[in-house]
Scaffold this motif. Structure first.
Motif, mmCIF file in Angstrom:
data_model
loop_
_atom_site.group_PDB
_atom_site.id
_atom_site.type_symbol
_atom_site.label_atom_id
_atom_site.label_comp_id
_atom_site.label_asym_id
_atom_site.label_seq_id
_atom_site.Cartn_x
_atom_site.Cartn_y
_atom_site.Cartn_z
ATOM 1 N N ILE A 5 13.384 2.335 1.810
ATOM 2 C CA ILE A 5 12.211 1.479 2.664
ATOM 3 C C ILE A 5 10.969 2.598 2.337
ATOM 4 O O ILE A 5 9.622 2.045 2.526
ATOM 5 C CB ILE A 5 12.442 1.661 4.074
ATOM 6 N N LYS A 6 11.257 3.724 1.996
ATOM 7 C CA LYS A 6 9.909 4.739 2.067
ATOM 8 C C LYS A 6 9.384 4.455 0.728
ATOM 9 O O LYS A 6 8.075 4.470 0.712
ATOM 10 C CB LYS A 6 10.669 6.152 1.756
ATOM 11 N N ASP A 7 10.180 3.913 -0.292
ATOM 12 C CA ASP A 7 9.372 3.680 -1.626
ATOM 13 C C ASP A 7 8.669 2.578 -1.336
ATOM 14 O O ASP A 7 7.478 2.476 -1.940
ATOM 15 C CB ASP A 7 10.449 3.362 -2.532
ATOM 16 N N VAL A 8 8.998 1.416 -0.636
ATOM 17 C CA VAL A 8 8.057 0.272 -0.549
ATOM 18 C C VAL A 8 7.009 0.635 0.629
ATOM 19 O O VAL A 8 5.733 0.072 0.175
ATOM 20 C CB VAL A 8 8.866 -1.029 0.008
ATOM 21 N N ALA A 9 7.090 1.505 1.434
ATOM 22 C CA ALA A 9 6.170 1.709 2.304
ATOM 23 C C ALA A 9 4.968 2.377 1.269
ATOM 24 O O ALA A 9 3.827 2.218 1.624
ATOM 25 C CB ALA A 9 6.433 2.708 3.391
ATOM 26 N N LYS A 10 5.260 3.474 0.562
ATOM 27 C CA LYS A 10 4.106 3.930 -0.146
ATOM 28 C C LYS A 10 3.527 2.954 -1.152
ATOM 29 O O LYS A 10 2.426 2.927 -1.133
ATOM 30 C CB LYS A 10 4.931 4.906 -1.143
ATOM 31 N N LYS A 11 4.286 2.052 -1.700
ATOM 32 C CA LYS A 11 3.915 1.451 -2.824
ATOM 33 C C LYS A 11 2.813 0.425 -1.943
ATOM 34 O O LYS A 11 1.975 0.194 -2.397
ATOM 35 C CB LYS A 11 4.992 0.568 -3.325
ATOM 36 N N ALA A 12 2.973 0.172 -0.764
ATOM 37 C CA ALA A 12 2.372 -0.910 -0.070
ATOM 38 C C ALA A 12 1.186 -0.376 0.726
ATOM 39 O O ALA A 12 0.610 -1.166 1.391
ATOM 40 C CB ALA A 12 3.152 -1.968 0.858
ATOM 41 N N ASN A 13 1.339 0.773 1.044
ATOM 42 C CA ASN A 13 0.271 1.798 1.660
ATOM 43 C C ASN A 13 0.481 1.431 3.172
ATOM 44 O O ASN A 13 -0.706 1.217 3.795
ATOM 45 C CB ASN A 13 -1.002 1.415 1.035
ATOM 46 N N VAL A 14 1.609 1.527 3.573
ATOM 47 C CA VAL A 14 1.828 1.184 5.286
ATOM 48 C C VAL A 14 2.883 2.151 5.416
ATOM 49 O O VAL A 14 3.360 2.961 4.708
ATOM 50 C CB VAL A 14 2.259 -0.138 5.330
ATOM 51 N N SER A 15 3.161 2.258 6.804
ATOM 52 C CA SER A 15 4.312 3.036 7.248
ATOM 53 C C SER A 15 5.617 2.346 6.935
ATOM 54 O O SER A 15 5.788 1.171 6.977
ATOM 55 C CB SER A 15 4.055 3.326 8.546
ATOM 56 N N ILE A 16 6.844 3.239 7.207
ATOM 57 C CA ILE A 16 8.099 2.550 7.310
ATOM 58 C C ILE A 16 8.284 1.724 8.234
ATOM 59 O O ILE A 16 9.032 0.792 8.471
ATOM 60 C CB ILE A 16 9.308 3.532 7.090
ATOM 61 N N ALA A 17 7.680 2.034 9.320
ATOM 62 C CA ALA A 17 7.876 1.079 10.455
ATOM 63 C C ALA A 17 7.378 -0.155 10.401
ATOM 64 O O ALA A 17 8.309 -1.264 10.922
ATOM 65 C CB ALA A 17 7.117 1.724 11.625
ATOM 66 N N THR A 18 6.418 -0.348 9.667
ATOM 67 C CA THR A 18 5.785 -1.637 9.290
ATOM 68 C C THR A 18 6.522 -2.515 8.417
ATOM 69 O O THR A 18 6.768 -3.613 8.676
ATOM 70 C CB THR A 18 4.154 -1.464 8.864
ATOM 71 N N VAL A 19 7.063 -1.785 7.332
ATOM 72 C CA VAL A 19 7.966 -2.381 6.597
ATOM 73 C C VAL A 19 9.184 -2.738 7.321
ATOM 74 O O VAL A 19 9.448 -3.959 7.113
ATOM 75 C CB VAL A 19 8.635 -1.331 5.302
ATOM 76 N N SER A 20 9.895 -2.068 8.215
ATOM 77 C CA SER A 20 10.951 -2.453 8.948
ATOM 78 C C SER A 20 10.590 -3.458 9.793
ATOM 79 O O SER A 20 11.563 -4.450 9.811
ATOM 80 C CB SER A 20 11.173 -1.295 9.956
ATOM 81 N N ARG A 21 9.552 -3.535 10.198
ATOM 82 C CA ARG A 21 9.348 -4.921 11.232
ATOM 83 C C ARG A 21 9.179 -6.231 10.309
ATOM 84 O O ARG A 21 9.618 -7.130 10.686
ATOM 85 C CB ARG A 21 7.791 -4.418 11.886
ATOM 86 N N ILE A 22 8.507 -6.068 9.050
ATOM 87 C CA ILE A 22 8.652 -7.319 8.332
ATOM 88 C C ILE A 22 10.041 -7.631 7.937
ATOM 89 O O ILE A 22 10.321 -8.850 7.922
ATOM 90 C CB ILE A 22 7.546 -7.013 7.209
#
Lengths: 336, 336
Positions: A5-22
């Motif tokens: 999830i960290k990798d996608v957060a970095k790539k999308a320029n958001v926090s992992i929390a946001t990725v998790s929500r999505i």
DNA sequence: CTGAAAGCGCTTACAG
DNA sequence: CTGAAAGCGCTTACAG
């Protein structure tokens, strides 16, 4: 290495929390960031790690199912149903072959406990006190299939064995048979063995046909070999018999095999009715008339019941008897 | 609530690191603290959480196994073997019923990937390119059982189908049969269908018996019904036939059933040899002579091979052909 | 709408 | 021989 999830957060320029929500469809992000994140996920081929999820959610989305004999024809069909229902509800199933051994069962139960399965299905065997204790300890729902427990209050999915046997016997009586024998299961099996014998006796009695000991031979198991050996015995002690009710299809087919060898023609000289309606019952010759247990459906119902219990902790499970039917094929002759 | 490693640490007055060491048999603690900790563990009934372990170790001690038809008699026996070997090696098995559907297979594979299984066993079906891709992505060992792949280099455990069919046919020839028919599987099944037909033809040729088209009828599947329908067809186009080789036991038993109905006596008027040696092959009447695949053992070997690959990443797997045997029962007559 | 931080229950360097 | 701390890959208050 799998992307996290960290990798996608970095790539999308958001926090992992946001990725998790999505990922979890929770509210709290703009259409725009959703797009960025979705793209990043696709780019990386990201797959959430179910193990990490399991740790934090205390839910593994996995159930365990125990059979005394996985490769048995009966278990196989039940397993198919369980797997189908579980998968539909979003659960995976771990199979365990207890081989009817108490110590193996215990070991498997411990293992399932360590793996933190969300529930367990227990098939075709009696519930020993030790099992019930672990069930309690595990603190997850349990459902029984094709068995039941008098001592322990556990929900079950099964067929009413007494009724099934009663109706099978009555079926023979209605076809004009008066001298009916039974190849029974085990006298020490309170779940399937005894009720089927009781149903047999009750049907005879009901139709004013006295039950005499010589009409019954019991076995340790329900297998082909048992049936094969039982028929000669039964014939010996009860030669006037015109029909026989076997407590399982394997028993029935074993009896048919013995009949063939003895040059007794089924159904002309001897009628046979089985119990289970396994796939083989239509493959043997002549095809076997039998009491049909809806095995796949039993597995399915058990799976549905278990996953429902897992999802809504409050709900109390209600056990269910599934209806059986008599499948008429060609092993029972009508007497005039 | 299950007790955690923290609870036992507190109770034993040590750090969780020490508890972990003791749990894992690592060096680094006095006999005395070991005793304290062991006592605490017993007191609390502590069970390590396999989910947490899995997260940190990147090992779930779980494998996935995919069958086209879990409740099939063939799959059942293979599953028994897989489960036994896996359990012995300390792994649990998640079963998946692909129902021979590509999309279901893909979904299961994704699921197994999310669950981070340590390896997968793939049974009885052709490997599509998409599957191979996911295998690569998953980056875990895969072993095939009762199938193989020409395109993809995946280790397999199976029987040599060509040889098996060849030997079955030769068996018939050695018993004096010259007019031999075959009830085949699918022409589009490169794994089991084609090789068995090729083995049949090769055996005929080898013994100077010309193969003619009318000697073969093919089917979509390998089921009882297929066999039942095939025998009349074959008999029609090849009436002089004295023996038939069926590409599976179900096919053979279906043929026997058709023979019974046509009042053709097996083996007196027609000999039959099957392929598989399923449990039913000794339950039908007369008991079926057949090529025995060691199904349980195949599952076991596949399980052993997979867990070995998991444990020692370096080791390259070598595929294996398991030996078959011909089990002589009562469906083949010796011609004089 | 978004992120920093704590925590799920473990294991494993690292330091003492 | 022993413990403090970081970290596995997530979710979920909490604060902004």
């Amino acid at each position: 290495m799998n992307p996290t999830i960290k990798d996608v957060a970095k790539k999308a320029n958001v926090s992992i929390a946001t990725v998790s929500r999505i990922l979890n469809g929770l509210p709290g992000y703009s259409e725009d960031t959703k797009k960025k994140v979705t793209a990043a996920i696709a780019d990386l081929g990201y797959q959430p790690n179910a193990v990490a999820r399991g740790l934090i959610n205390r839910r593994t989305q996995t159930i365990g199912v125990l059979f005394p004999n996985v490769s048995g024809m009966l278990s196989s069909e039940v397993l198919e149903g369980v797997e189908r229902a579980a998968h539909e509800a979003g659960f995976s199933v771990i199979v365990c072959n207890t081989a009817s051994s108490g110590s193996r069962t215990l070991k498997y139960l411990r293992l399932l406990q360590e793996k933190r399965v969300d529930g367990v299905i227990f098939a075709s065997e009696d519930i020993k006190d030790e099992y019930a204790e672990i069930f309690k300890e595990m603190n997850v729902p349990v459902v029984l299939v094709s068995t039941a427990s008098q001592k322990h209050n556990l929900p079950f999915v099964r067929v009413n064995d007494f009724e099934g046997a009663y109706r099978a016997t009555e079926y023979l009586i209605h076809r004009g048979h008066r001298q009916i024998g039974m190849i029974g299961g085990s006298n020490y099996d309170p779940i399937a063995g005894v009720p089927r014998m009781e149903g047999f006796k009750a049907a005879l009695t009901k139709h004013s046909l006295p039950f005499i000991d010589k009409m019954l031979v019991t076995n340790e198991g329900y297998r082909f070999n048992d049936g094969q050996q039982s028929l000669p015995k039964l014939l010996h002690q009860f030669p006037e018999m015109t029909a026989v009710f076997a407590a399982s299809d394997e028993l029935a087919i074993g009896a048919m095999s013995a009949a063939h060898q003895l040059r007794i023609s089924v159904p002309d000289q001897l009628s046979i009715i089985g119990y289970d309606n396994l796939k083989i019952s239509e493959m043997c010759y002549p095809p076997l008339t039998t009491v049909s247990q809806p095995l796949v459906k039993m597995g399915e119902k058990a799976g549905e019941m278990l996953t429902a219990l897992i999802k809504e902790k409050e709900l109390e499970a209600k056990s269910m008897y599934l209806p059986f039917t008599i499948v008429e094929r060609q092993t029972v002759k009508r007497m005039k």
